[in-house]
Design a protein around this motif. Structure first.
Motif, PDB file in Angstrom:
ATOM      1  N   PHE A 186       0.830  -1.204   0.000  1.00 49.96           N
ATOM      2  CA  PHE A 186       0.000   0.000   0.000  1.00 49.96           C
ATOM      3  C   PHE A 186       0.870   1.263   0.000  1.00 49.96           C
ATOM      4  CE2 PHE A 186      -3.289  -2.927   1.763  1.00 49.96           C
ATOM      5  CZ  PHE A 186      -4.280  -2.668   0.830  1.00 49.96           C
ATOM      6  N   GLU A 187       1.960   1.212   0.756  1.00 48.88           N
ATOM      7  CA  GLU A 187       2.848   2.373   0.852  1.00 48.88           C
ATOM      8  C   GLU A 187       3.455   2.746  -0.494  1.00 48.88           C
ATOM      9  OE1 GLU A 187       5.845   1.872   3.837  1.00 48.88           O
ATOM     10  OE2 GLU A 187       4.398   1.296   5.383  1.00 48.88           O
ATOM     11  N   VAL A 188       3.809   1.737  -1.294  1.00 41.98           N
ATOM     12  CA  VAL A 188       4.439   2.017  -2.589  1.00 41.98           C
ATOM     13  C   VAL A 188       3.414   2.072  -3.723  1.00 41.98           C
ATOM     14  CG1 VAL A 188       6.625   1.011  -1.872  1.00 41.98           C
ATOM     15  CG2 VAL A 188       4.936  -0.432  -3.037  1.00 41.98           C
ATOM     16  N   GLY A 189       2.131   1.983  -3.373  1.00 46.52           N
ATOM     17  CA  GLY A 189       1.086   2.139  -4.379  1.00 46.52           C
ATOM     18  C   GLY A 189       0.816   0.911  -5.227  1.00 46.52           C
ATOM     19  N   GLU A 190       1.241  -0.259  -4.755  1.00 42.64           N
ATOM     20  CA  GLU A 190       0.986  -1.519  -5.465  1.00 42.64           C
ATOM     21  C   GLU A 190      -0.121  -2.257  -4.721  1.00 42.64           C
ATOM     22  OE1 GLU A 190       1.337  -3.502  -8.716  1.00 42.64           O
ATOM     23  OE2 GLU A 190       2.991  -2.119  -8.321  1.00 42.64           O
ATOM     24  N   LEU A 191      -1.340  -2.174  -5.232  1.00 43.74           N
ATOM     25  CA  LEU A 191      -2.495  -2.675  -4.491  1.00 43.74           C
ATOM     26  C   LEU A 191      -2.627  -4.197  -4.605  1.00 43.74           C
ATOM     27  CD1 LEU A 191      -5.140   0.053  -5.415  1.00 43.74           C
ATOM     28  CD2 LEU A 191      -3.612  -0.051  -3.430  1.00 43.74           C
TER      29      LEU A 191
ATOM     30  N   THR B 196     -13.776  -7.003   2.972  1.00 42.94           N
ATOM     31  CA  THR B 196     -14.305  -5.635   2.857  1.00 42.94           C
ATOM     32  C   THR B 196     -13.431  -4.793   1.934  1.00 42.94           C
ATOM     33  OG1 THR B 196     -15.206  -5.782   5.098  1.00 42.94           O
ATOM     34  CG2 THR B 196     -14.981  -3.582   4.158  1.00 42.94           C
ATOM     35  N   TYR B 197     -12.090  -4.919   2.100  1.00 43.49           N
ATOM     36  CA  TYR B 197     -11.165  -4.167   1.239  1.00 43.49           C
ATOM     37  C   TYR B 197     -11.372  -4.547  -0.228  1.00 43.49           C
ATOM     38  CZ  TYR B 197      -7.018  -3.880  -1.657  1.00 43.49           C
ATOM     39  OH  TYR B 197      -6.194  -3.708  -2.728  1.00 43.49           O
ATOM     40  N   LEU B 198     -11.473  -5.849  -0.498  1.00 47.60           N
ATOM     41  CA  LEU B 198     -11.618  -6.314  -1.876  1.00 47.60           C
ATOM     42  C   LEU B 198     -12.879  -5.749  -2.514  1.00 47.60           C
ATOM     43  CD1 LEU B 198     -10.530 -10.063  -1.568  1.00 47.60           C
ATOM     44  CD2 LEU B 198      -9.355  -8.283  -2.867  1.00 47.60           C
ATOM     45  N   LEU B 199     -13.969  -5.791  -1.779  1.00 45.06           N
ATOM     46  CA  LEU B 199     -15.239  -5.313  -2.324  1.00 45.06           C
ATOM     47  C   LEU B 199     -15.210  -3.804  -2.546  1.00 45.06           C
ATOM     48  CD1 LEU B 199     -17.712  -7.474  -0.201  1.00 45.06           C
ATOM     49  CD2 LEU B 199     -17.049  -7.819  -2.593  1.00 45.06           C
ATOM     50  N   LYS B 200     -14.624  -3.071  -1.604  1.00 42.67           N
ATOM     51  CA  LYS B 200     -14.560  -1.605  -1.738  1.00 42.67           C
ATOM     52  C   LYS B 200     -13.633  -1.176  -2.872  1.00 42.67           C
ATOM     53  CE  LYS B 200     -15.766  -0.115   2.947  1.00 42.67           C
ATOM     54  NZ  LYS B 200     -15.294   0.577   4.162  1.00 42.67           N
ATOM     55  N   SER B 201     -12.610  -1.989  -3.149  1.00 40.53           N
ATOM     56  CA  SER B 201     -11.650  -1.631  -4.196  1.00 40.53           C
ATOM     57  C   SER B 201     -12.065  -2.151  -5.571  1.00 40.53           C
ATOM     58  CB  SER B 201     -10.255  -2.168  -3.845  1.00 40.53           C
ATOM     59  OG  SER B 201     -10.272  -3.572  -3.690  1.00 40.53           O
ATOM     60  N   GLY B 202     -13.261  -2.732  -5.636  1.00 43.58           N
ATOM     61  CA  GLY B 202     -13.788  -3.168  -6.927  1.00 43.58           C
ATOM     62  C   GLY B 202     -13.330  -4.537  -7.372  1.00 43.58           C
ATOM     63  N   ASN B 203     -12.667  -5.287  -6.500  1.00 41.75           N
ATOM     64  CA  ASN B 203     -12.246  -6.654  -6.833  1.00 41.75           C
ATOM     65  C   ASN B 203     -13.401  -7.626  -6.623  1.00 41.75           C
ATOM     66  OD1 ASN B 203      -9.159  -6.899  -7.339  1.00 41.75           O
ATOM     67  ND2 ASN B 203      -9.321  -5.455  -5.654  1.00 41.75           N
ATOM     68  N   CYS B 204     -13.532  -8.559  -7.517  1.00 45.90           N
ATOM     69  CA  CYS B 204     -14.555  -9.587  -7.358  1.00 45.90           C
ATOM     70  C   CYS B 204     -13.977 -10.758  -6.569  1.00 45.90           C
ATOM     71  CB  CYS B 204     -15.021 -10.083  -8.729  1.00 45.90           C
ATOM     72  SG  CYS B 204     -15.902  -8.832  -9.671  1.00 45.90           S
ATOM     73  N   LEU B 205     -14.750 -11.246  -5.618  1.00 45.05           N
ATOM     74  CA  LEU B 205     -14.337 -12.452  -4.887  1.00 45.05           C
ATOM     75  C   LEU B 205     -14.410 -13.635  -5.850  1.00 45.05           C
ATOM     76  CD1 LEU B 205     -16.264 -11.990  -1.521  1.00 45.05           C
ATOM     77  CD2 LEU B 205     -14.126 -10.951  -2.255  1.00 45.05           C
ATOM     78  N   ASN B 206     -13.459 -14.538  -5.742  1.00 43.56           N
ATOM     79  CA  ASN B 206     -13.514 -15.708  -6.608  1.00 43.56           C
ATOM     80  C   ASN B 206     -13.882 -16.954  -5.798  1.00 43.56           C
ATOM     81  OD1 ASN B 206     -11.136 -16.519  -5.319  1.00 43.56           O
ATOM     82  ND2 ASN B 206      -9.816 -15.872  -7.000  1.00 43.56           N
TER      83      ASN B 206
END
Length: 453
Positions: free
Chosen positions: A222-227, A254-264
């Motif tokens: 997160f610090e270096v901007g690589e999500l 929660t992070y995944l859903l808020k960041s637009g990632n789909c759960l697999n």
């Protein structure tokens, strides 16, 4: 393919020579769609018409033959190319090296790498990446590092892919200092680590139970901007769930859903398994229901986790409902599912019902293992059904399944009189093979039976 052949024939009829045209796109399309046989037929037609092939066409064919495991034909085509006066370029060599690596023939791949240098063809990053990846996958990390140094000496500097290959293998082999050194090399060369780089390190940490270190690496991402993506989070969630830290695992969801990632599918499996192991079966059931709502059909592993969780919390009827749902959804029930349900029913004293499950299991062609037999043997003895237990031992042997220490302990568990123990010892000496059966006294001087090798 017929259209391509007709086109060639038409040109020849009109007195036009197709020489100078490349048929690589046609052949490449056939090779990519797995139609290598048709590609070879087309090549045969061209050669019969006296139409020469170019290097690109040869490289496509060699690559296609290797990918369809027709190694001898690929080598023969390469030698034919040489007899026709063609000199292989880096693309042809890369196809050959990739093919030999895929076939596990690393010595031939390495020989070609040296041959390139001998004939003055400079290997590129693709060449070295292919060799390094194969060496690392086969566990030859030290040899891979020699190739890496050779690459640098020749002025071919690594990219992110090369670094990721090596860092991943260092993490797998628990060589953390070297992984850290390689990561520092990346930064020093101005090459930015990507999500694959960090995921390799996180995976290595979690596999060794160092989940907190994995969380630190994710914080650095997160610090270096690589999500982190869903694959990275799945690895950490799995590590957290194994330690019973489900609240933290749910925060990652929660992070995944808020960041637009789909759960697999794997995400759901990890969560359901972890929640069930933490006795949070209602939450696991909610995730299961959510999967059904979004059209994501659970597999046998997810069903088994839920059934196990329900059984352990005493909800056997709900577990039976899930088994029926599996049948309705045509999800194949396996041995683990059956054994979980049998164990739960036996613990509730419902031995006859458990036996019905066992018979249904056999009817479906599912063969029991030693664990299935041990459950029945232990519980038959616990309820005084010693003859049934002994009959199961005979069935085990008929099926080629050898009793283990747990089997013997289960058989002895209901026998408290020394005469009964002596009788059982005599019986077990006949079925235990090369193992010896001994009597062990516990603190209450109750006889126990054990196998000693």
């Amino acid at each position: 393919m017929n259209e391509a052949i007709q086109f060639v024939n038409l040109m020849l009829k009109l007195g036009e020579s197709p020489e100078g045209l490349t048929f690589a796109p046609v052949i490449g399309n056939l090779a990519k769609t797995g139609r290598i046989y048709e590609a070879m037929q087309f090549i045969s037609h061209l050669l019969k018409r006296g139409i020469p092939l170019d290097l690109m066409t040869y490289s496509i064919l060699i690559d296609g033959l290797f990918k369809t495991e027709r190694i001898d034909e690929a080598i023969a085509l390469y030698h034919y190319m040489l007899t026709e006066g063609y000199k292989p370029d880096v693309v042809v060599y890369n196809c050959l090296i990739a093919g030999f690596c895929k076939a596990g023939q690393l010595e031939q791949a390495n020989a070609l790498l040296h041959e390139m240098s001998m004939v003055g063809i400079k290997p590129n990053l693709v060449t070295y990446g292919t060799i390094l990846d194969s060496l690392c996958k086969e566990g030859f990390l030290d040899r891979a590092m020699e190739v890496y140094e050779e690459m640098n000496d020749k002025g071919i500097f690594p990219d992110t892919i090369i670094f990721n290959i090596l860092i991943n293998r260092f993490c797998i082999e628990d060589r953390w200092q070297e992984a850290k050194d390689m990561l520092n090399n990346m930064w020093n060369l101005g090459i930015r680590p990507n999500v694959v780089t960090f995921t390799s390190i996180i995976d290595g940490c979690c596999k060794r139970g160092r989940v907190n270190d994995a969380l630190d690496v994710m914080s650095f991402m997160f610090e270096v901007g690589e999500l982190p993506d869903v694959y990275t989070c799945n690895i950490i969630m799995d590590g957290l769930s194994k330690e019973g830290r489900m609240n933290e695992a749910m925060q990652l969801v929660t992070y995944l859903l808020k960041s637009g990632n789909c759960l697999n599918f794997l995400t759901y499996g990890i969560l359901i398994s972890g929640l069930c192991k933490s006795n949070r079966v209602d939450e696991a059931a909610s995730i299961y229901n959510y999967m059904l709502c979004i059209g994501c059909a659970p597999n046998v592993v997810i069903y088994t986790c839920l059934i196990d969780g329900l059984c352990k919390t005493g909800n056997i009827n709900d577990a039976k409902v899930l088994v029926n749902e599996m049948i309705l959804r045509e999800t194949k029930i396996d041995l683990v599912t059956c054994t979980v349900l049998i164990d739960a029913l036996c613990k509730q004293g419902l031995l006859d019902e458990a036996w019905k499950i066992y018979e249904e299991m056999l009817g479906k062609g599912i063969c029991p293992n030693v664990f299935t037999f041990n459950i029945f043997i232990h519980n038959f003895c616990r309820h005084g059904r010693h003859e049934d237990a002994k009959a199961l031992i005979s069935e085990m042997l008929d099926r080629g399944i050898k009793p283990n220490t747990a089997t013997i302990s289960g058989l002895a568990s209901g026998l408290h009189k020394s005469a009964a123990i002596d009788h059982t010892i005599d019986y077990l000496r006949g079925v235990a093979g090369q193992n010896e059966v001994a009597v062990v006294k516990n603190r209450k001087d109750v006889g126990c039976i054990a196998l000693t090798s």
